[in-house]
Scaffold this active site. Structure first.
Site, PDB file in Angstrom:
ATOM      1  N   TYR A   1       0.932  -1.086  -0.102  1.00 13.63           N
ATOM      2  CA  TYR A   1      -0.047  -0.019  -0.021  1.00 13.63           C
ATOM      3  C   TYR A   1       1.055   1.237  -0.150  1.00 13.63           C
ATOM      4  CZ  TYR A   1      -3.171   3.744   1.846  1.00 13.63           C
ATOM      5  OH  TYR A   1      -3.725   4.772   2.150  1.00 13.63           O
TER       6      TYR A   1
ATOM      7  N   GLU B   1     -11.056   5.837   5.506  1.00 14.22           N
ATOM      8  CA  GLU B   1     -10.366   6.862   6.283  1.00 14.22           C
ATOM      9  C   GLU B   1     -11.470   6.765   7.683  1.00 14.22           C
ATOM     10  OE1 GLU B   1      -6.965   7.335   6.877  1.00 14.22           O
ATOM     11  OE2 GLU B   1      -6.535   6.993   4.776  1.00 14.22           O
TER      12      GLU B   1
ATOM     13  N   TRP C   1      -4.721   1.843  10.958  1.00 12.46           N
ATOM     14  CA  TRP C   1      -4.943   1.747   9.239  1.00 12.46           C
ATOM     15  C   TRP C   1      -4.880   0.211   8.743  1.00 12.46           C
ATOM     16  CZ3 TRP C   1      -7.714   3.503   5.640  1.00 12.46           C
ATOM     17  CH2 TRP C   1      -7.457   3.300   4.398  1.00 12.46           C
TER      18      TRP C   1
END
Length: 191
Positions: free
Chosen positions: A21, A43, A51
């Site tokens: 990512y 988010e 995350w």
């Protein structure tokens, strides 16, 4: 970039998915309104979590939320949201699940009013990515004046789970700001 493992931003260490990512998506300027809609929602799902937790469940979110198509999501019934909120493919938090439908309604209202979502969010950086040239993680803020202003306006428009910290993480992920450390091989690539 495998040779530069130790030079990557430190937050992405510990998982191949995280590194991938970081190496391919995070900080790359995105101007596609649909992709930005997905990113803002993901988010928001992260609030209070890491995350990597959301990244590990991203495909589940895509599957359960019709590929983050706002038109389809806006039609979801409360019963469908209840079913989604009990699915282990995602973080099972009813308010967060409901926020995605609220955000779809807000996104569609913007579009119906002639306001492009990408143009709107990029206006907070004057439509040009900001290269912050950070040298260490302690220089990276949790929020900025721009993310605070974006948050306030998004909330006025009906978006949910869009606090200033979430908005700054969104700005970082969507490439509105380049917060790759200057020592990271990705910094010049996305600058």
């Amino acid at each position: 970039m495998a040779d530069s493992l130790d030079l990557r931003c430190s937050w992405c260490q510990g998982s191949d998915l995280y590194r991938h990512y970081h190496d391919t998506e995070w900080g790359v300027p995105c101007r596609d309104s649909m992709q930005l809609f997905e990113l803002l929602n993901l988010e928001g799902q992260q609030a209070g979590l890491s995350w990597i937790t959301i990244l590990n469940k991203r495909e589940g979110y895509r599957q359960l939320f019709a590929g983050f198509d706002p038109v389809k999501i806006a039609r979801f019934t409360d019963a469908k949201l209840d079913k989604i909120a009990s699915n282990p493919l995602i973080v099972r938090h009813r308010q967060k699940v409901e926020s995605i439908r609220s955000n779809a309604h807000a996104w569609l209202a913007m579009r119906e009013a002639g306001q492009d979502f990408s143009e709107f969010v990029w206006s907070y950086v004057n439509h040009e990515a900001i290269d912050n040239a950070r040298t260490c993680m302690s220089e990276v803020p949790a929020k900025t004046d721009a993310s605070t202003a974006m948050s306030k306006q998004l909330k006025k428009l009906g978006f949910a789970f869009v606090g200033p910290t979430t908005c700054y993480a969104f700005m970082q992920a969507g490439g509105m700001v380049n917060d790759h450390l200057t020592s990271c091989p990705r910094h010049p690539e996305v600058a």
